[in-house]
Design a protein around this motif. Structure first.
Motif, PDB file in Angstrom:
ATOM      1  N   ASN A   9      -2.757   2.319   7.704  1.00  0.00           N
ATOM      2  CA  ASN A   9      -1.933   1.347   8.137  1.00  0.00           C
ATOM      3  C   ASN A   9      -1.741   0.049   6.955  1.00  0.00           C
ATOM      4  OD1 ASN A   9      -4.726  -0.476   8.596  1.00  0.00           O
ATOM      5  ND2 ASN A   9      -4.288  -1.166   9.837  1.00  0.00           N
ATOM      6  N   GLU A  10      -2.902  -0.308   5.894  1.00  0.00           N
ATOM      7  CA  GLU A  10      -2.747  -0.566   5.279  1.00  0.00           C
ATOM      8  C   GLU A  10      -2.308   0.084   3.601  1.00  0.00           C
ATOM      9  OE1 GLU A  10      -6.649  -2.942   1.864  1.00  0.00           O
ATOM     10  OE2 GLU A  10      -7.404  -1.407   3.072  1.00  0.00           O
ATOM     11  N   ARG A  13       1.286  -0.222   4.411  1.00  0.00           N
ATOM     12  CA  ARG A  13       2.488  -1.658   3.993  1.00  0.00           C
ATOM     13  C   ARG A  13       1.928  -2.091   2.706  1.00  0.00           C
ATOM     14  NH1 ARG A  13      -1.153  -5.982   3.001  1.00  0.00           N
ATOM     15  NH2 ARG A  13      -3.094  -5.320   3.677  1.00  0.00           N
ATOM     16  N   PRO A  16       4.678   1.073  -0.258  1.00  0.00           N
ATOM     17  CA  PRO A  16       5.756   1.589   1.176  1.00  0.00           C
ATOM     18  C   PRO A  16       6.828   2.780   0.644  1.00  0.00           C
ATOM     19  CG  PRO A  16       6.173  -0.531   0.500  1.00  0.00           C
ATOM     20  CD  PRO A  16       4.945  -0.201  -0.543  1.00  0.00           C
ATOM     21  N   THR A  19       4.619   5.958   0.444  1.00  0.00           N
ATOM     22  CA  THR A  19       4.514   6.599   2.386  1.00  0.00           C
ATOM     23  C   THR A  19       6.163   6.736   2.684  1.00  0.00           C
ATOM     24  OG1 THR A  19       2.950   4.840   2.077  1.00  0.00           O
ATOM     25  CG2 THR A  19       4.220   5.445   4.364  1.00  0.00           C
TER      26      THR A  19
END
Length: 200
Positions: A9-10, A13, A16, A19
């Motif tokens: 999750n880090e 964030r 982006p 990801t």
């Protein structure tokens, strides 16, 4: 640098764009294996010099997001996962996506002009080599101030280039084309005057 110890999750964030690119490539690869629509999507998106010559210009873009098989996808996405975040953090989201796309597109353009008309290709490696090229530009500007960076980047890029010419079924034109374009864009991004303008 290039050591990823963030939680998922880090990571999502903090990086982006990287990801999103990884997720997009994975999703398209999963769609590819769906009977019926998958093969059609793949055939409509692969890089085909002959089809580009017939006017299907989107094939200079779509191959960046398609992969031949799972191992091909895994290798490219692993490289993006490892090397993309530090560059995204250094230059920002919009500059990173611009670098990634332009490197990939120009790698495919080089493939079109330098490979036979019958040549077919897919993969994000041209864009990933653009990331390597941008890091080479950073080394060029910091070679006297941060010699450690050169000791990290040069072996990585050197090994990647050597493997390009040793492996089979590798689009060497795309790799070298992406590397050159990434380096040129990186020279602009990391120019000392440009860096100072970011800080204002």
């Amino acid at each position: 640098m290039f050591i990823r110890n963030e939680k998922l999750n880090e990571y999502m964030r903090l990086y982006p764009v990287v990801t999103t690119l990884i997720i997009l490539n994975i999703v398209l690869h999963l769609i590819k294996i769906i009977p019926g629509i998958g093969p059609i999507m793949y055939l409509m998106g692969i890089g085909s010099n002959e089809m580009v010559a017939y006017g299907q210009w989107w094939r200079l873009i779509t191959p960046i997001f398609l992969h031949a098989d799972f191992m091909h996808l895994l290798m490219n996405m692993f490289s993006l996962y490892i090397f993309g975040p530090d560059l995204e953090k250094l230059i920002g989201k919009m500059r990173f996506i611009t670098l990634f796309l332009l490197s990939g597109v120009f790698a495919n353009v080089a493939t079109y002009f330098l490979q036979p008309l019958s040549y077919i290709h897919v993969g994000a490696s041209g864009a990933i080599f653009g990331i390597f090229g941008a890091f080479l530009a950073l080394v060029y500007y910091t070679r006297d101030n941060i010699p450690q960076l050169k000791q990290i980047i040069l072996p990585i890029v050197g090994i990647s280039v050597v493997l390009t010419f040793l492996g089979s079924n590798i689009n060497q034109t795309a790799h070298i084309g992406g590397l050159i374009v990434g380096f040129i864009i990186g020279l602009s991004y990391f120019h000392p005057k440009r860096i100072m303008s970011w800080k204002k």
